[in-house]
Every structure is written in C-alpha cells, then in structure tokens.
Motif scaffolding. Structure first.
Motif, PDB file in Angstrom:
ATOM      1  N   ARG A 233      -0.058   0.088  -9.469  1.00 31.06           N
ATOM      2  CA  ARG A 233       1.025   0.079  -9.533  1.00 31.06           C
ATOM      3  C   ARG A 233       2.047   1.289  -9.493  1.00 31.06           C
ATOM      4  NH1 ARG A 233      -0.030  -1.229 -15.887  1.00 31.06           N
ATOM      5  NH2 ARG A 233      -1.254  -3.573 -15.673  1.00 31.06           N
ATOM      6  N   LEU A 234       1.710   2.358  -8.687  1.00 28.75           N
ATOM      7  CA  LEU A 234       2.205   3.822  -8.791  1.00 28.75           C
ATOM      8  C   LEU A 234       1.960   3.772  -6.762  1.00 28.75           C
ATOM      9  CD1 LEU A 234       1.011   6.962 -10.996  1.00 28.75           C
ATOM     10  CD2 LEU A 234       2.487   5.379 -10.690  1.00 28.75           C
ATOM     11  N   THR A 235       2.860   4.921  -6.537  1.00 27.89           N
ATOM     12  CA  THR A 235       3.067   4.713  -4.987  1.00 27.89           C
ATOM     13  C   THR A 235       1.543   5.925  -4.396  1.00 27.89           C
ATOM     14  OG1 THR A 235       4.437   5.992  -4.789  1.00 27.89           O
ATOM     15  CG2 THR A 235       5.736   4.357  -5.418  1.00 27.89           C
ATOM     16  N   ALA A 236       1.694   5.548  -3.095  1.00 26.08           N
ATOM     17  CA  ALA A 236       0.499   5.494  -2.520  1.00 26.08           C
ATOM     18  C   ALA A 236       0.606   7.808  -2.641  1.00 26.08           C
ATOM     19  CB  ALA A 236       0.582   6.180  -0.982  1.00 26.08           C
ATOM     20  N   THR A 237       1.873   8.178  -2.511  1.00 25.70           N
ATOM     21  CA  THR A 237       2.429   9.189  -2.213  1.00 25.70           C
ATOM     22  C   THR A 237       2.088  10.396  -4.624  1.00 25.70           C
ATOM     23  OG1 THR A 237       3.665   9.303  -1.305  1.00 25.70           O
ATOM     24  CG2 THR A 237       3.905  11.444  -2.346  1.00 25.70           C
ATOM     25  N   GLN A 238       2.218   9.082  -5.567  1.00 24.76           N
ATOM     26  CA  GLN A 238       2.279   9.379  -6.606  1.00 24.76           C
ATOM     27  C   GLN A 238       0.700   9.693  -7.144  1.00 24.76           C
ATOM     28  OE1 GLN A 238       4.061   6.455  -8.442  1.00 24.76           O
ATOM     29  NE2 GLN A 238       6.635   7.898  -7.891  1.00 24.76           N
ATOM     30  N   VAL A 239      -0.039   8.753  -6.402  1.00 27.67           N
ATOM     31  CA  VAL A 239      -1.095   8.786  -6.562  1.00 27.67           C
ATOM     32  C   VAL A 239      -2.082   9.734  -6.160  1.00 27.67           C
ATOM     33  CG1 VAL A 239      -3.576   7.204  -6.600  1.00 27.67           C
ATOM     34  CG2 VAL A 239      -1.221   6.144  -7.292  1.00 27.67           C
ATOM     35  N   THR A 240      -1.819  10.044  -4.621  1.00 25.12           N
ATOM     36  CA  THR A 240      -2.714  11.459  -4.113  1.00 25.12           C
ATOM     37  C   THR A 240      -2.237  12.732  -4.579  1.00 25.12           C
ATOM     38  OG1 THR A 240      -2.353  10.050  -1.828  1.00 25.12           O
ATOM     39  CG2 THR A 240      -2.592  13.027  -2.346  1.00 25.12           C
ATOM     40  N   PHE A 241      -0.719  12.701  -5.013  1.00 27.73           N
ATOM     41  CA  PHE A 241      -1.448  14.295  -6.163  1.00 27.73           C
ATOM     42  C   PHE A 241      -1.010  14.056  -7.233  1.00 27.73           C
ATOM     43  CE2 PHE A 241       1.705  14.498  -1.917  1.00 27.73           C
ATOM     44  CZ  PHE A 241       1.574  15.576  -1.732  1.00 27.73           C
ATOM     45  N   LEU A 242      -1.974  13.131  -7.531  1.00 28.07           N
ATOM     46  CA  LEU A 242      -2.786  13.217  -9.050  1.00 28.07           C
ATOM     47  C   LEU A 242      -3.921  14.072  -9.332  1.00 28.07           C
ATOM     48  CD1 LEU A 242      -1.816   9.685 -10.969  1.00 28.07           C
ATOM     49  CD2 LEU A 242      -1.248  12.795 -11.716  1.00 28.07           C
ATOM     50  N   VAL A 243      -4.725  14.232  -7.889  1.00 30.87           N
ATOM     51  CA  VAL A 243      -6.118  15.018  -7.036  1.00 30.87           C
ATOM     52  C   VAL A 243      -6.649  15.870  -7.101  1.00 30.87           C
ATOM     53  CG1 VAL A 243      -7.859  14.970  -5.359  1.00 30.87           C
ATOM     54  CG2 VAL A 243      -6.692  12.901  -5.730  1.00 30.87           C
TER      55      VAL A 243
END
Length: 316
Positions: A233-243
């Motif tokens: 549901r989120l973009t790749a960029t948004q998920v990546t920077f939750l790490v």
C-alpha cells in the motif's frame, strides 16, 4: 487520503519496531551462542503458521520465484548476518546493513531502470550515518571475512528486494502467503546448516521457550504480515526508510530495560536517523503496488558478553 496513508505507515512501522526488541529477548531469554538455531526457530514455525492461515501455494513460475526470494531474504541472509555479527567488533555489522536502502536504489537502477534521485541518496546516507552514531564504537583492525559477510548479507536482501519489486505479487496471493512462502523456504535452507554447525538443539526451559514463542509469533509471523501488508500500500521509498526504526528501538529498549546509557553522540544519531525516516516518507517513489522487503539491520546476533547498545550486533 493523507490520514489513511499516515495510519498505514504507522502500522507498518510496528514491524521494524518489533524487530528492534529482538536484542533484548535474545540476551535475556534465549540460550547463548545459538544464532542459527534461533534463526531456524523464527523462520520455519512462523512460515508454516502463515502457510496454514493463507492456504495458498505458489503456482507456475512462482514456485521458482518463491524459492529464490526465500533463499535471498531468509536462507542466505540469516547465516551471513550471524557470521558478520560474531566476527565484527562494535556495531559495524549494523552500520554495513544500514546502507541496504542505498543498495536497493542502485540495483533498482540496473534491474528496474529507475533513476535514483539525489534526495533519496542523501536521505539514505544520513540515515546510515545516524545509525552509525548510535551503534558504532571505536574499532581496531577489521576482520576481512566479517566485512565480506556483512556486505554479502546486505547484497542478498537487497537483491531479493529488487527482484520482488520486479516480479510483483501473484494473483490470489496476499501478504500472508508471500511471507509464509519465503519464511518456510528460508527455514528449510537454514535447518541443515544449523544442525551441522551448532549440533543438536539445546535444552529449553520455560523462559527460553517463551522467548522463542515471542520471536516466532510477534517478531516474525505478525511483524512480517504487517510488513508485507504495508508494502502493498505504500511506495518503495516510504517503506525503505522505515527500516532505521529497528536499531533505534533496540537502543531505546536497552536503555529502558537493561539500564544501558545513551551518550549525547548516540542521541544525536537517533535524531538524524529519525529525521531521515520522516523525510523518507516525503520522498517521491514508485507505484504503491511495488513490493519492498528491506531488511532490518537492527536485528543482529546478541551475545551475553556485549550488553551495551554498541555490542557486536542487534539481531533479527
């Protein structure tokens, strides 16, 4: 729309936050020096549970794709990660892992023809630097095998991330099925390595059994389900920077539960990493349907003789 995206982001962030508690559980509840067995106990039971819930098996080309993704994201990643954690001093393995988003950007350029933006590169570098301030302490001579293992583990998960994005999601398979396939494959691959390297499983008391149960259910089955739900549901960029939330959580838990101190430098690193995480949610990205599986570099193999948050690793 903005409120809905914020809610999805917040729920997805619970996955890396959960992974960040692994260091505390490992050092306080589990038998020492059994990283591969712990990886097996996390991956295989959780994978089988999710398979039973999903009741969906791969079809056609997805048998091979699920095997490749499970090998890259779990089967190869875990052993390489643990090898790096034991051989590298300080938090260097975590710092090498924190460049995973930058690896993903580079591989996406090669395999997906996605041009990286300067903002994404700078934000990723700031996040890695902030994590470095939190977990890295002064080191002497570096172990070459440990560094290679850390780089290989990061490359393995990054490759799995980009391939998953390239292949997308098969029809009729949701996040439960996707997570179950990969965790099961990874667990099956880890099992023989664990028994060959570490021998027979250790005797478990009630405390250790409870720790493994928590890691398998909350830290793996539920966390990966939340993660895959969010990345759909989120973009790749948004998920990546939750790490970066994972190692930051490990540091906070160490301070709150174990009495570990946080220096001004570490607090500054937290502020930088959190700022990069927030900024990452504002970066332009690909379509929200892309699948991203960036690994948590806040989950590392923990050892009883390294109880500070800069210890050899904060483990998955």
């Amino acid at each position: 729309m903005a409120t809905s995206r914020l809610a999805i982001t917040a729920v997805t962030a619970l996955a890396p936050v959960s992974w960040g508690t692994t260091y505390y559980v490992t050092t306080e509840f589990l038998p020492p020096d059994r990283p591969l067995f712990t990886g097996l106990m996390r991956a295989l039971p959780a994978g089988l549970l999710l398979l039973a819930l999903a009741r969906v098996l791969p079809r056609g080309a997805w048998w091979g794709r699920a095997a490749v993704l499970g090998a890259l994201n779990i089967g190869a990643f875990f052993p390489l990660l643990f090898l790096a954690a034991y051989r590298l001093p300080g938090g260097l393995a975590a710092v090498v892992g924190s460049v995973g988003p930058l690896f993903v950007v580079g591989l996406s350029t090669l395999l997906l023809s996605q041009r990286p933006t300067a903002r994404a590169l700078v934000t990723g570098a700031v996040a890695a630097f902030g994590v470095g301030l939190v977990v890295l302490k002064a080191v002497g001579a570096l172990d070459a095998l440990g560094v290679l293992a850390a780089l290989a583990s990061t490359a393995s998960m990054s490759t799995g991330t980009v391939l998953a994005k390239k292949w997308g999601r098969p029809e009729g398979a949701g996040p439960t099925a996707l997570a179950g396939w990969q965790l099961t494959v990874g667990g099956v691959l880890i099992a023989p390595v664990a028994f060959l390297v570490e021998g027979a499983p250790p005797a478990l008391d009630a405390r250790a059994a409870g720790g493994y149960l928590y890691l398998a259910l909350a830290g793996t089955a539920v966390a990966y389900w939340l993660w895959f739900r969010g990345i759909g549901r989120l973009t790749a960029t948004q998920v990546t920077f939750l790490v970066p939330l994972s190692p930051l959580t490990a540091a906070v838990v160490g301070w709150a539960a174990l009495g570990q101190s946080l220096t001004p430098v570490q607090l500054a690193g937290m502020a930088l990493a959190l700022g990069a995480t927030v900024a990452g949610q504002l970066l332009p990205g690909g379509s929200s349907g892309g699948t991203v599986q960036t690994f948590s570099f806040g989950e590392r193999n923990a050892r009883k003789d390294s109880m500070d948050v800069t210890g050899p690793a904060l483990r998955r």
